[in-house]
Structures are given as structure tokens and as C-alpha cells.
Enzyme design. Structure first.
Site, mmCIF file in Angstrom:
data_model
loop_
_atom_site.group_PDB
_atom_site.id
_atom_site.type_symbol
_atom_site.label_atom_id
_atom_site.label_comp_id
_atom_site.label_asym_id
_atom_site.label_seq_id
_atom_site.Cartn_x
_atom_site.Cartn_y
_atom_site.Cartn_z
ATOM 1 C CB SER A 237 75.237 -28.044 23.452
ATOM 2 O OG SER A 237 76.635 -27.829 22.205
ATOM 3 C CG HIS B 280 79.481 -22.125 -4.336
ATOM 4 N ND1 HIS B 280 80.118 -20.821 -4.219
ATOM 5 C CD2 HIS B 280 79.318 -21.747 -3.482
ATOM 6 C CE1 HIS B 280 80.064 -20.170 -3.816
ATOM 7 N NE2 HIS B 280 79.241 -21.871 -2.981
ATOM 8 C CB SER C 61 80.838 -21.768 0.536
ATOM 9 O OG SER C 61 79.040 -22.159 0.138
ATOM 10 N NE ARG D 146 80.730 -21.745 10.392
ATOM 11 C CZ ARG D 146 81.259 -21.496 11.993
ATOM 12 N NH1 ARG D 146 82.041 -21.159 12.191
ATOM 13 N NH2 ARG D 146 81.078 -22.801 12.228
ATOM 14 C CB SER E 268 83.293 -15.981 4.583
ATOM 15 O OG SER E 268 82.925 -16.723 3.369
#
Length: 285
Positions: A108, A143, A145, A148, A153
Site C-alpha cells: 500500500s 518551526h 513538525s 500528527r 506528535s
């Protein structure tokens, strides 16, 4: 295992750099102040920031299978906000970089991790007594990230100071330090792996043909945590109008991506890259 990989890699990489220094004879002078200001005035507002690439490869410290082999790609651009002179002869710009780890060999084809890195920055050129470019400095708010939530996260913010300059013939070095904040939720020990800065050295062995690049990070610890990223850029064609290369990358260490930043790895990948020419002014081109 990490230390047994990490230390020889540093020694071997440094040896390669010394060999490149010794065998290179091509050298171009940096831009003059007048030429640099003219170049900045003519360059597009929207341009490449970091390398844009798609590479794929396998680990060298683990079994190779559909779960450990993967692809990594990055898109990165810069938008100049103003060319008019701001205080201290600075200019303002935005950047955005997105780095993705894609398990293209797994069922997948899932994305394992996507890291987003926007910033806003002030740039300034510094000149020597001969009125030629000596260095380029930037001060930025960044920043980063993975977008999530919950336990997956990962994010951190930093004020970064960066300085790029010629350190030898055909060799440009970038020294970057950061002051992190708002990072302890989700990844409280992140600095143990990314440290407080990095050094990047790029050596042009043959202009528009062969380039060697090294980036070093050392975590805030007395162990072998950190990373070494080496890259070789090779242009197999007779010309290089679009700054396109084949790139071989070897990443050893931790924090290649945010999600599994504590995991030690050694990944070797190869693929296509549109290399940034953000600091072309040092080569006089």
C-alpha cells in the site's frame, strides 16, 4: 552499534575532504558588492531554497527488506518579500521545506513520516576590505513538525543564526546555531540527538560536475548521538543548465526524521536532485 558506525564515518569523510582539497586547482573569486546587489536585484522572488530531490535506498546496519528500504524526497523553496534595503542592509524572505519518508516497497506504499519546516528570516551580506563578498548571515524563526497528534506528535521551534563563507579553495562552509523553545511536549529529549547547531561543508571538486557535501550534528550528550550526512553530486551530462545531478547520500545517526528521532540508523540512498545554488555568489558565477 551506533558508535562503531559513527566514528569511522567521520574519519573516512574527513580523509575524503582532505584529498579533494589537495587535488583541486579551479578557483573563482566571490562577487563584489556591486555585482552581488545587481544579482539579487535580478533574481526571481520565488526560487529553490534547499535541495529538491527524490532518492531511494537501503540500510547498511539492518536486514534489507520491504520495511527497511524506503524512499526520501524533499521540496524546498524561498520567497523574497522585499528587495528594498531594510535597516542594516538586510532583506526579508520566507522559506518552506517539506521532507518525506515513503515506504514505497511496502504493501500500500505508506508514508512513514512527513516533516514540515517553514521559516521567516532576515539575510545580510558581509564584505571584506577588497569589497568582495566575505559571508552571508541569516537570522530566522523556524518551526518544524510532523503534523500528527497524540503520542505521534513531534514539533519544535527555534531561533536560528547562520553564517556561510568560503573556508578554502572551492569550499563553502555554513555554520548554524539555534536556540530552541516550545519543544518538550512530544519530544522532550530531542536536543540529545540534534544538539544546538550544525556544520555543513560543500566542496566543488569539478564545477557543475562533481561536488562533495558533508553535514555534522552532535547531540547534547557524552555519547555518540548525533548524525553525519555525506553527499556526492555527479552530473553525467555535458552541461548543467538546470543544476540537475545524480546524488548519492549516506546518512548515519539519529533524527533524520522527527517521528523516530531516537532510532539509530545507517541509510545509503541514490537518486535525482535539483541542487540549490543559493550561495553561487561565492564562486563568482
Amino acid at each position: 552499534m551506533f558508535q562503531t558506525i559513527f566514528n569511522p564515518t567521520i574519519r573516512n569523510t574527513c580523509s575524503l575532504i582532505l584529498m579533494f582539497f589537495a587535488s583541486t586547482s579551479v578557483f573563482s573569486q566571490a562577487f563584489t558588492k556591486e555585482a552581488l546587489e545587481d544579482s539579487i536585484a535580478k533574481q526571481p522572488y520565488f526560487s529553490i531554497h534547499k535541495d529538491n530531490y527524490f532518492i531511494t535506498g537501503v540500510p547498511t546496519n539492518r536486514a534489507i527488506n520491504s520495511e527497511t528500504a524506503n524512499a526520501k524526497y524533499q521540496i524546498s523553496f524561498k520567497q523574497i518579500l522585499t528587495r528594498s534595503k531594510l535597516p542594516l542592509d538586510t532583506y526579508l524572505f520566507l522559506t518552506y521545506t517539506q521532507k518525506s519518508f515513503w515506504n514505497i516497497y511496502a504493501e500500500s506504499f505508506p508514508f512513514n513520516d512527513i516533516n514540515f519546516n517553514p521559516s521567516i528570516a532576515l539575510g545580510k551580506a558581509f564584505y571584506g576590505k577588497d569589497n568582495r563578498l566575505k559571508g552571508i548571515g541569516t537570522l530566522s524563526f523556524e518551526h518544524e513538525s510532523n503534523g500528527r497528534d497524540s503520542i505521534a506528535s513531534r514539533s519544535w521551534n527555534r531561533i536560528s543564526a547562520e553564517y556561510t563563507t568560503n573556508v578554502a579553495k572551492n569550499t563553502v562552509a555554513t555554520f548554524k546555531a539555534w536556540l530552541p523553545f516550545a519543544y518538550k511536549e512530544g519530544n522532550p529529549d530531542l536536543l540529545e540527538y540534534v544538539g544546538l547547531g550544525q556544520i555543513n561543508i560543500s566542496h566543488t571538486y569539478q564545477p557543475d560536475k562533481l561536488i562533495f557535501d558533508l553535514r555534522l550534528r552532535k547531540g547534547l550528550n557524552f555519547e555518540g548521538k548525533g548524525s553525519v550526512r555525506t553527499r556526492i553530486y555527479f552530473n553525467p551530462f555535458d552541461n548543467n543548465i538546470s543544476n540537475q545531478y545524480l546524488m548519492l547520500e549516506w546518512y548515519v545517526g539519529q533524527a533524520e526524521g522527527l517521528l523516530d528521532y531516537q532510532q539509530s540508523q545507517s541509510m545509503i540512498r541514490i537518486g535525482y536532485v535539483i541542487r540549490t545554488n543559493e550561495f553561487k555568489w561565492f564562486s563568482g558565477k
